[in-house]
Scaffold this motif. Structure first.
Motif, short mmCIF file in Angstrom:
data_model
loop_
_atom_site.label_atom_id
_atom_site.label_comp_id
_atom_site.label_asym_id
_atom_site.label_seq_id
_atom_site.Cartn_x
_atom_site.Cartn_y
_atom_site.Cartn_z
N LYS A 87 2.05 -5.10 8.46
CA LYS A 87 3.31 -4.36 8.46
C LYS A 87 3.21 -3.22 7.44
O LYS A 87 2.44 -3.31 6.48
CB LYS A 87 4.45 -5.29 8.06
CG LYS A 87 4.59 -6.53 8.91
CD LYS A 87 5.67 -7.44 8.36
CE LYS A 87 5.82 -8.71 9.18
NZ LYS A 87 6.86 -9.60 8.63
N PRO A 88 4.01 -2.19 7.60
CA PRO A 88 3.99 -1.10 6.62
C PRO A 88 4.24 -1.60 5.20
O PRO A 88 3.67 -1.05 4.24
CB PRO A 88 5.10 -0.18 7.11
CG PRO A 88 5.13 -0.38 8.58
CD PRO A 88 4.85 -1.85 8.77
N GLU A 89 5.05 -2.63 5.05
CA GLU A 89 5.32 -3.16 3.71
C GLU A 89 4.14 -3.89 3.08
O GLU A 89 4.19 -4.28 1.92
CB GLU A 89 6.57 -4.07 3.72
CG GLU A 89 6.54 -5.14 4.77
CD GLU A 89 7.31 -4.74 6.03
OE1 GLU A 89 7.14 -3.59 6.50
OE2 GLU A 89 8.05 -5.60 6.55
N ASP A 90 3.08 -4.08 3.84
CA ASP A 90 1.85 -4.65 3.28
C ASP A 90 1.00 -3.58 2.58
O ASP A 90 -0.01 -3.90 1.95
CB ASP A 90 1.00 -5.31 4.37
CG ASP A 90 1.67 -6.52 4.98
OD1 ASP A 90 1.60 -6.67 6.22
OD2 ASP A 90 2.25 -7.32 4.22
N THR A 91 1.40 -2.33 2.71
CA THR A 91 0.67 -1.24 2.07
C THR A 91 0.64 -1.42 0.56
O THR A 91 1.69 -1.57 -0.08
CB THR A 91 1.30 0.12 2.43
OG1 THR A 91 1.16 0.34 3.83
CG2 THR A 91 0.64 1.25 1.65
N ALA A 92 -0.56 -1.44 -0.01
CA ALA A 92 -0.73 -1.66 -1.45
C ALA A 92 -2.21 -1.59 -1.79
O ALA A 92 -3.06 -1.56 -0.89
CB ALA A 92 -0.19 -3.03 -1.84
N VAL A 93 -2.48 -1.58 -3.08
CA VAL A 93 -3.85 -1.83 -3.54
C VAL A 93 -3.98 -3.35 -3.69
O VAL A 93 -3.14 -3.99 -4.32
CB VAL A 93 -4.13 -1.13 -4.88
CG1 VAL A 93 -5.53 -1.47 -5.38
CG2 VAL A 93 -3.96 0.38 -4.72
N TYR A 94 -5.02 -3.88 -3.09
CA TYR A 94 -5.26 -5.33 -3.12
C TYR A 94 -6.37 -5.63 -4.13
O TYR A 94 -7.44 -5.03 -4.09
CB TYR A 94 -5.63 -5.83 -1.74
CG TYR A 94 -4.44 -5.95 -0.82
CD1 TYR A 94 -3.79 -4.81 -0.36
CD2 TYR A 94 -3.94 -7.20 -0.45
CE1 TYR A 94 -2.67 -4.91 0.47
CE2 TYR A 94 -2.84 -7.31 0.38
CZ TYR A 94 -2.20 -6.16 0.82
OH TYR A 94 -1.10 -6.27 1.64
N TYR A 95 -6.08 -6.60 -4.98
CA TYR A 95 -7.01 -7.01 -6.04
C TYR A 95 -7.42 -8.46 -5.84
O TYR A 95 -6.57 -9.30 -5.53
CB TYR A 95 -6.35 -6.89 -7.40
CG TYR A 95 -5.92 -5.50 -7.78
CD1 TYR A 95 -4.66 -5.03 -7.45
CD2 TYR A 95 -6.78 -4.67 -8.49
CE1 TYR A 95 -4.26 -3.74 -7.81
CE2 TYR A 95 -6.40 -3.39 -8.86
CZ TYR A 95 -5.13 -2.93 -8.51
OH TYR A 95 -4.74 -1.67 -8.87
N CYS A 96 -8.69 -8.75 -6.06
CA CYS A 96 -9.06 -10.15 -6.14
C CYS A 96 -9.24 -10.51 -7.60
O CYS A 96 -9.47 -9.64 -8.45
CB CYS A 96 -10.29 -10.46 -5.29
SG CYS A 96 -11.86 -10.28 -6.04
N ALA A 97 -9.09 -11.79 -7.88
CA ALA A 97 -9.12 -12.28 -9.25
C ALA A 97 -9.74 -13.66 -9.27
O ALA A 97 -9.67 -14.40 -8.28
CB ALA A 97 -7.71 -12.31 -9.83
N ALA A 98 -10.32 -13.99 -10.42
CA ALA A 98 -10.97 -15.29 -10.59
C ALA A 98 -10.41 -15.98 -11.82
O ALA A 98 -10.09 -15.32 -12.82
CB ALA A 98 -12.48 -15.12 -10.74
N THR A 99 -10.32 -17.29 -11.75
CA THR A 99 -9.81 -18.05 -12.87
C THR A 99 -10.59 -19.34 -13.06
O THR A 99 -11.00 -19.97 -12.09
CB THR A 99 -8.32 -18.37 -12.70
OG1 THR A 99 -7.89 -19.20 -13.78
CG2 THR A 99 -8.05 -19.11 -11.40
#
Length: 124
Positions: A87-99
């Motif tokens: 959806k248009p609202e999914d527009t973003a910069v996507y980050y992965c992260a580790a913990t």
């Protein structure tokens, strides 16, 4: 130390799909729980999805539940985010992260390492 590199972002029309990948350096990838977060312009970074170190527990934000699927391949040191019905609202910069932690995986503060992000743009 873990280095994370995301890939797979791009421009897609609403209703389309993308698969994000996050490749991790190091030999202890299987010891980390992994998460995906996203940040849209002018907004806080928000939780999207997470997976425990063995892949037995999965977590999703309500906004993506039923559309996104997280998975991991410990042999390839990679975590994936399959995104369908975008959806248009999914527009973003996507980050992965580790913990190192195996709990509190929806909290941004739980994560020790972050990638540089990949842009996802969904046009209407």
């Amino acid at each position: 130390q873990v280095q994370l590199v995301e890939s797979g972002g791009g421009l897609v029309q609403a209703g389309g799909s993308l698969r994000l990948s996050c490749a991790a350096s190091g030999r202890t990838f299987s010891s980390y729980a992994m998460g995906w977060f996203r940040q849209a312009p002018g907004k806080e970074r928000e939780f999207v999805s997470a997976i425990s170190w063995r892949g037995s527990r999965l977590y999703y934000a309500d906004s993506v539940k039923g559309r996104f699927t997280i998975s991991r391949d410990n042999a390839k040191n990679t975590v994936y985010l399959q995104m369908n019905s975008l959806k248009p609202e999914d527009t973003a910069v996507y980050y992965c992260a580790a913990t190192y932690s195996d709990s509190g995986l929806i909290a941004r503060g739980s994560y020790n390492y972050w990638g540089q992000g990949t842009q996802v743009t969904v046009s209407s």
